[in-house]
Design a protein around this motif. Structure first.
Motif, mmCIF file in Angstrom:
data_model
loop_
_atom_site.group_PDB
_atom_site.id
_atom_site.type_symbol
_atom_site.label_atom_id
_atom_site.label_comp_id
_atom_site.label_asym_id
_atom_site.label_seq_id
_atom_site.Cartn_x
_atom_site.Cartn_y
_atom_site.Cartn_z
ATOM 1 N N GLU A 127 36.941 58.061 11.394
ATOM 2 C CA GLU A 127 35.939 56.893 11.444
ATOM 3 C C GLU A 127 34.990 56.728 12.719
ATOM 4 O OE1 GLU A 127 36.223 52.167 11.527
ATOM 5 O OE2 GLU A 127 38.022 53.151 12.310
ATOM 6 N N TYR A 128 35.736 57.300 13.839
ATOM 7 C CA TYR A 128 34.758 57.487 15.085
ATOM 8 C C TYR A 128 33.859 58.566 15.040
ATOM 9 C CZ TYR A 128 37.110 53.511 17.429
ATOM 10 O OH TYR A 128 37.570 52.633 17.785
ATOM 11 N N LYS A 129 34.221 59.880 14.177
ATOM 12 C CA LYS A 129 32.951 60.987 14.030
ATOM 13 C C LYS A 129 32.029 60.253 13.224
ATOM 14 C CE LYS A 129 36.293 64.517 14.684
ATOM 15 N NZ LYS A 129 37.117 65.666 13.798
ATOM 16 N N VAL A 130 32.367 59.480 12.216
ATOM 17 C CA VAL A 130 31.454 59.110 11.310
ATOM 18 C C VAL A 130 30.328 58.013 12.016
ATOM 19 C CG1 VAL A 130 30.699 57.505 9.092
ATOM 20 C CG2 VAL A 130 32.437 59.255 8.970
ATOM 21 N N LEU A 131 31.082 56.970 12.828
ATOM 22 C CA LEU A 131 30.361 56.026 13.478
ATOM 23 C C LEU A 131 29.546 56.619 14.476
ATOM 24 C CD1 LEU A 131 32.967 53.188 14.151
ATOM 25 C CD2 LEU A 131 30.808 53.162 12.874
ATOM 26 N N ALA A 132 29.798 57.690 15.245
ATOM 27 C CA ALA A 132 29.118 58.404 16.432
ATOM 28 C C ALA A 132 27.795 58.734 15.844
ATOM 29 C CB ALA A 132 29.710 59.237 16.901
ATOM 30 N N ILE A 133 27.624 59.262 14.429
ATOM 31 C CA ILE A 133 26.540 59.807 13.903
ATOM 32 C C ILE A 133 25.609 58.535 13.491
ATOM 33 C CG2 ILE A 133 25.739 61.029 11.826
ATOM 34 C CD1 ILE A 133 28.267 62.531 11.982
ATOM 35 N N VAL A 134 26.212 57.465 12.930
ATOM 36 C CA VAL A 134 25.447 56.238 12.624
ATOM 37 C C VAL A 134 24.779 55.849 13.830
ATOM 38 C CG1 VAL A 134 25.733 53.930 11.409
ATOM 39 C CG2 VAL A 134 26.804 55.974 10.422
ATOM 40 N N ILE A 135 25.579 55.474 14.823
ATOM 41 C CA ILE A 135 25.186 54.901 15.971
ATOM 42 C C ILE A 135 24.218 55.796 16.600
ATOM 43 C CG2 ILE A 135 25.715 54.236 18.395
ATOM 44 C CD1 ILE A 135 28.668 53.458 17.371
ATOM 45 N N ALA A 136 24.150 57.067 16.693
ATOM 46 C CA ALA A 136 23.168 57.722 17.214
ATOM 47 C C ALA A 136 21.954 57.651 16.484
ATOM 48 C CB ALA A 136 23.472 59.252 17.234
ATOM 49 N N ILE A 137 22.016 57.706 15.085
ATOM 50 C CA ILE A 137 20.717 57.418 14.128
ATOM 51 C C ILE A 137 20.000 56.123 14.459
ATOM 52 C CG2 ILE A 137 19.837 57.320 11.752
ATOM 53 C CD1 ILE A 137 21.983 59.368 11.163
ATOM 54 N N VAL A 138 20.671 54.948 14.541
ATOM 55 C CA VAL A 138 20.619 53.765 14.776
ATOM 56 C C VAL A 138 19.746 53.653 16.061
ATOM 57 C CG1 VAL A 138 21.365 51.456 14.893
ATOM 58 C CG2 VAL A 138 22.022 52.657 12.937
ATOM 59 N N ALA A 139 20.395 54.144 17.358
ATOM 60 C CA ALA A 139 19.732 54.122 18.487
ATOM 61 C C ALA A 139 18.526 54.645 18.669
ATOM 62 C CB ALA A 139 20.763 54.854 19.557
ATOM 63 N N VAL A 140 18.333 55.841 17.839
ATOM 64 C CA VAL A 140 16.897 56.595 17.965
ATOM 65 C C VAL A 140 15.954 55.735 17.421
ATOM 66 C CG1 VAL A 140 15.770 58.510 17.050
ATOM 67 C CG2 VAL A 140 17.972 59.014 17.975
ATOM 68 N N VAL A 141 16.443 55.112 16.028
ATOM 69 C CA VAL A 141 15.615 54.359 15.253
ATOM 70 C C VAL A 141 14.995 52.916 16.097
ATOM 71 C CG1 VAL A 141 15.220 52.742 13.155
ATOM 72 C CG2 VAL A 141 16.082 55.202 12.907
ATOM 73 N N MET A 142 16.202 52.580 16.717
ATOM 74 C CA MET A 142 15.988 51.228 17.574
ATOM 75 C C MET A 142 15.150 51.658 18.909
ATOM 76 S SD MET A 142 19.192 48.974 18.964
ATOM 77 C CE MET A 142 19.343 47.731 18.199
ATOM 78 N N ALA A 143 15.310 52.786 19.241
ATOM 79 C CA ALA A 143 14.459 53.113 20.632
ATOM 80 C C ALA A 143 12.997 53.464 20.228
ATOM 81 C CB ALA A 143 15.042 54.549 21.234
ATOM 82 N N ILE A 144 12.557 53.668 18.671
ATOM 83 C CA ILE A 144 11.260 54.055 18.246
ATOM 84 C C ILE A 144 10.699 52.570 18.097
ATOM 85 C CG2 ILE A 144 9.951 54.904 16.401
ATOM 86 C CD1 ILE A 144 12.026 57.308 16.417
ATOM 87 N N VAL A 145 11.482 51.689 17.169
ATOM 88 C CA VAL A 145 10.982 50.524 16.646
ATOM 89 C C VAL A 145 10.961 49.568 17.741
ATOM 90 C CG1 VAL A 145 11.579 48.604 14.974
ATOM 91 C CG2 VAL A 145 11.647 51.002 14.425
ATOM 92 N N THR A 146 12.042 49.438 18.603
ATOM 93 C CA THR A 146 11.783 48.388 19.633
ATOM 94 C C THR A 146 11.525 48.914 20.997
ATOM 95 O OG1 THR A 146 14.445 48.545 19.935
ATOM 96 C CG2 THR A 146 13.479 46.603 18.409
ATOM 97 N N THR A 147 12.636 49.035 22.113
ATOM 98 C CA THR A 147 12.564 49.471 23.144
ATOM 99 C C THR A 147 13.699 50.390 23.386
ATOM 100 O OG1 THR A 147 13.785 47.971 24.250
ATOM 101 C CG2 THR A 147 11.413 47.641 24.069
ATOM 102 N N TRP A 148 13.570 51.559 24.078
ATOM 103 C CA TRP A 148 14.868 52.238 24.773
ATOM 104 C C TRP A 148 15.879 51.345 25.278
ATOM 105 C CZ3 TRP A 148 16.384 52.858 29.753
ATOM 106 C CH2 TRP A 148 15.593 52.485 30.500
ATOM 107 N N HIS A 149 15.581 50.461 25.903
ATOM 108 C CA HIS A 149 16.433 49.620 26.458
ATOM 109 C C HIS A 149 17.482 49.104 25.492
ATOM 110 C CE1 HIS A 149 12.992 49.071 29.031
ATOM 111 N NE2 HIS A 149 14.020 48.960 30.009
ATOM 112 N N ALA A 150 17.202 48.462 24.358
ATOM 113 C CA ALA A 150 17.883 48.139 23.194
ATOM 114 C C ALA A 150 18.797 49.017 22.624
ATOM 115 C CB ALA A 150 17.117 47.502 22.214
ATOM 116 N N ALA A 151 18.206 50.506 22.764
ATOM 117 C CA ALA A 151 19.018 51.412 22.005
ATOM 118 C C ALA A 151 20.272 51.856 23.173
ATOM 119 C CB ALA A 151 18.168 52.812 21.834
ATOM 120 N N ILE A 152 19.958 51.850 24.428
ATOM 121 C CA ILE A 152 20.908 52.238 25.464
ATOM 122 C C ILE A 152 22.077 51.116 25.363
ATOM 123 C CG2 ILE A 152 21.442 52.189 27.912
ATOM 124 C CD1 ILE A 152 20.187 54.899 26.761
#
Length: 150
Positions: free
Chosen positions: A54-79
């Motif tokens: 589960e955590y391997k899958v979540l790590a991939i999903v969180i990484a993708i969402v963080a990158v999208v979040m950094a692009i769409v909003t701010t890098w602060h939100a991604a961190i």
């Protein structure tokens, strides 16, 4: 560092320390019969395999969402998302561990004493580990976010 920050970090450390204390107390209790121990061991193996996958899958999903979040909003939100995810993951891992240790000990206490009060105490001690971990890691995550962003 202001007083509120000191109180927050103290509360986080205190919650995690008490969770660790309760974790150790539960682990010291007897598991019961040899058959109970074998079944509990098999459950722990399965639970560990599940949470690792589960955590391997979540790590991939969180990484993708963080990158999208950094692009769409701010890098602060991604961190902040990554920090929150790590804290939540730590609480989840501890919760899974204590559940697999506490369950057999609750059953054994019920078998040994046939006293609902004593049995529930063991169950509450095990459950308190997860509750305290969630609260402690949430406060720790907030503290880290504050340190990173001010």
């Amino acid at each position: 560092m202001n007083l509120l920050l000191i109180i927050v970090i103290f509360a986080a450390v205190l919650a995690l320390a008490f969770a660790a204390f309760n974790f150790a107390k539960v682990k010291k209790m007897p598991e019961g019969t040899e058959q109970m121990s074998k079944i509990a061991s098999a459950i722990r193996i399965g639970a560990n395999a599940f949470i690792n996958y589960e955590y391997k899958v979540l790590a991939i999903v969180i990484a993708i969402v963080a990158v999208v979040m950094a692009i769409v909003t701010t890098w602060h939100a991604a961190i902040a998302l990554v920090i929150g995810s790590v804290m939540s993951g730590c609480a989840g891992m501890i919760g899974m561990k204590i559940a697999t240790y506490a369950n057999v000990r609750v059953a054994n206490k019920a078998r040994e004493t046939e006293d609902i009060g004593e049995t529930v105490k063991v169950a509450f001690r095990g459950g308190s580990v997860m509750g305290l971990s969630v609260g402690g890691f949430a406060l720790l995550g907030l503290f880290i976010v504050y340190l990173v962003f001010g």
